[in-house]
Every structure is written in structure tokens, then in C-alpha cells.
Design a protein around this motif. Structure first.
Motif, short mmCIF file in Angstrom:
data_model
loop_
_atom_site.label_atom_id
_atom_site.label_comp_id
_atom_site.label_asym_id
_atom_site.label_seq_id
_atom_site.Cartn_x
_atom_site.Cartn_y
_atom_site.Cartn_z
N VAL A 146 0.84 -1.21 0.00
CA VAL A 146 0.00 0.00 0.00
C VAL A 146 0.87 1.25 0.00
O VAL A 146 0.62 2.19 -0.77
N PHE A 147 1.89 1.28 0.84
CA PHE A 147 2.72 2.48 0.95
C PHE A 147 3.74 2.60 -0.19
O PHE A 147 3.85 3.66 -0.82
N ILE A 148 4.48 1.51 -0.47
CA ILE A 148 5.57 1.58 -1.45
C ILE A 148 5.05 1.51 -2.89
O ILE A 148 5.30 2.41 -3.71
N ARG A 149 4.35 0.44 -3.24
CA ARG A 149 3.86 0.26 -4.60
C ARG A 149 2.57 1.01 -4.86
O ARG A 149 2.15 1.16 -6.00
N GLY A 150 1.92 1.49 -3.80
CA GLY A 150 0.69 2.23 -3.95
C GLY A 150 0.88 3.72 -3.83
O GLY A 150 1.03 4.43 -4.83
N LEU A 151 0.93 4.22 -2.61
CA LEU A 151 0.96 5.67 -2.37
C LEU A 151 2.24 6.33 -2.88
O LEU A 151 2.19 7.34 -3.60
N ILE A 152 3.40 5.77 -2.52
CA ILE A 152 4.66 6.39 -2.91
C ILE A 152 4.88 6.33 -4.42
O ILE A 152 5.24 7.32 -5.06
N ILE A 198 11.70 5.56 -14.72
CA ILE A 198 12.46 6.21 -13.66
C ILE A 198 11.81 5.91 -12.30
O ILE A 198 12.49 5.59 -11.33
N SER A 199 10.48 5.99 -12.26
CA SER A 199 9.76 5.66 -11.02
C SER A 199 9.98 4.20 -10.64
O SER A 199 10.10 3.88 -9.46
N LEU A 200 10.05 3.34 -11.65
CA LEU A 200 10.27 1.92 -11.41
C LEU A 200 11.60 1.66 -10.72
O LEU A 200 11.72 0.75 -9.90
N LEU A 201 12.61 2.46 -11.03
CA LEU A 201 13.93 2.28 -10.44
C LEU A 201 14.06 3.01 -9.10
O LEU A 201 14.85 2.59 -8.24
N LYS A 212 5.52 12.61 -11.16
CA LYS A 212 6.66 13.51 -11.38
C LYS A 212 7.67 12.97 -12.38
O LYS A 212 8.41 13.75 -12.99
N PHE A 213 7.72 11.66 -12.55
CA PHE A 213 8.73 11.06 -13.42
C PHE A 213 8.08 10.09 -14.39
O PHE A 213 6.94 9.67 -14.21
N ARG A 214 8.84 9.71 -15.42
CA ARG A 214 8.39 8.66 -16.33
C ARG A 214 8.36 7.33 -15.58
O ARG A 214 9.03 7.15 -14.57
#
Length: 235
Positions: free
Chosen positions: A92-98, A110-113, A105-107
Motif C-alpha cells: 500500500v505504501f511503497i507500490r501504492g501511495l509512494i 524512472i519511477s520503477l527504479l 513527477k517522473f516517467r
């Protein structure tokens, strides 16, 4: 229960400000039913193929299932614990909200990394607190960092392909139970292993099954599926 309860409280408060929050982070909706089925079934296919090929290449031998009552109960209890304490709150926090904020903000690539780097900070913080307050040794190996980084990417790709966070949560739980009750061969809890076997060297199945098949092949398969889907949209 405390971790999941706090997560639900945070979701409730954020949802009051953004009614579409649950859909935005993937707790509601998703892509086609076929993709969701693929996301749920893929870890189990990789698990079975990993065990089969490990046996065929001679990495493990003398295989037998340990379907005792104590093992089954341990797995069921640990599955529930893993969901409440690790899989649900972290996803919820890492793969969801964050990740949702990173993606604004990023492609995507980039967000994936970036998100697995944030994911790595959690165990570093926990290890640091244990070392500071309980005099536990601060042990952080390069192989553990690599595992966390690739694991984080695999989790996010499940979310991306299926459109739902529940497949990431499911994969997270499956990986933890495989690591604890199958590939470790009872290394952590003697006698509490679902699969008994002899291996060519200690840790072979952990490396071969948990890392190579469950994590790396998940990344490969899901990346290919996403690329094929992208080319179809462009055609």
C-alpha cells in the motif's frame, strides 16, 4: 494487526481528501480479468517450473513433500502474519501511495527504479534501530541489497501489468512463503519445511528458485508482456 490497522487508518484519512484514492493506487479496479489471472497464476507456474528444472539439472535430489499438520499450520499462520505485517502495509505504501506520487513527477521507468531504492531504506532503518537499541550487529550484504532491489521491481511490474495492487500483495506473500518453507529446506526452522531435499551446495535452491525463478523470471515475463502490449497499442 497493528501495522495493517495503521495502514487502514492512513487510507481512510487520505480517502476523505481524495475519494478516488483506492482506485488510483490499485486497491480497486484493475485491467482485464485475463491479466489479473496471469498475475495471480504466474508465481505458482514459476514455482513449479523452478522446482522441476532444479531437479532435472541435478541441483536437488531425494525430494519429498512434508505435509505434516505442524507444517501446514505453520504455513497458514505465517501467511496471515506475512499479509498483515509485511505484504499489505508495504505494498500500500511503497507500490501504492509512494509510487503513485513518483509516477506523477517522473516517467514510469524512472519511477520503477526509484521505488525499490525507497524499499531498501526500510530494512536498513530497521536493522539500524535494532543495532542502536538492542546491540544487534548491523549486517547488510550486497546480495541482500540486490535481492531487495530486484524484488521491488518485480512487485511493481505485477502492479503495472494487472492494474491492481492485490496481485503485488499476492506475489509478495507467495515469495515469502516459498523462501521460508520451500527453498530454505528447513534451514531456519528445522522440520518446518514443505519440501525436503538434498542440494548440491547449501543455498542452491534459495538462489535458483527464490531469486532466479520467482523474482528474475517474473521481471522478464512481465516486461515482455508489457512491451508486447505497448507495441499493440502503437500498431
Amino acid at each position: 494487526m497493528i501495522f495493517t490497522g495503521l495502514t487502514l487508518v492512513v487510507l481512510y484519512r487520505l480517502k476523505r481528501k481524495n475519494p478516488a484514492l483506492l482506485q488510483d493506487i490499485g486497491l480497486r479496479g484493475g485491467h482485464s480479468p485475463f491479466k489479473r489471472i496471469v498475475g495471480l497464476v504466474l508465481p505458482f507456474l514459476l514455482l513449479l517450473s523452478g522446482i522441476a528444472t532444479a531437479y532435472l539439472v541435478g541441483g536437488i535430489e531425494n525430494i519429498s513433500l512434508n505435509l505434516t499438520t505442524s507444517v501446514i499450520i505453520a504455513i497458514l499462520i505465517n501467511t496471515l502474519t506475512a499479509f498483515l505485517y509485511e505484504a499489505f502495509p508495504e505494498e500500500v505504501f511503497i507500490r501504492g501511495l509512494i509510487f503513485e506520487e513518483l509516477n506523477k513527477k517522473f516517467r514510469f521507468i524512472i519511477s520503477l527504479l526509484l521505488q525499490p531504492l525507497i524499499f531498501i531504506c526500510i530494512p536498513i532503518f530497521v536493522i539500524g534501530m535494532e543495532s542502536l537499541f538492542f546491540q544487534e550487529p548491523f549486517v547488510l550484504t550486497i546480495d541482500y541489497v540486490i535481492l531487495l532491489f530486484t524484488f521491488g521491481i518485480a512487485l511493481q511490474l505485477y502492479r503495472k501489468y494487472t492494474g491492481t495492487l492485490w496481485t503485488s500483495i499476492s506475489f509478495h506473500v507467495v515469495y515469502l512463503e516459498v523462501a521460508r518453507y520451500i527453498s530454505s529446506g528447513g534451514l531456519y526452522d528445522q522440520g518446518l519445511t514443505l519440501l525436503e531435499f538434498d542440494e548440491t551446495f547449501t543455498g542452491f535452491l534459495t538462489l535458483y528458485l527464490s531469486f532466479l525463478f520467482i523474482v528474475i523470471l517474473s521481471i522478464v515475463v512481465l516486461s515482455v508482456l508489457l512491451l508486447v502490449e505497448r507495441r499493440k497499442r502503437r500498431a
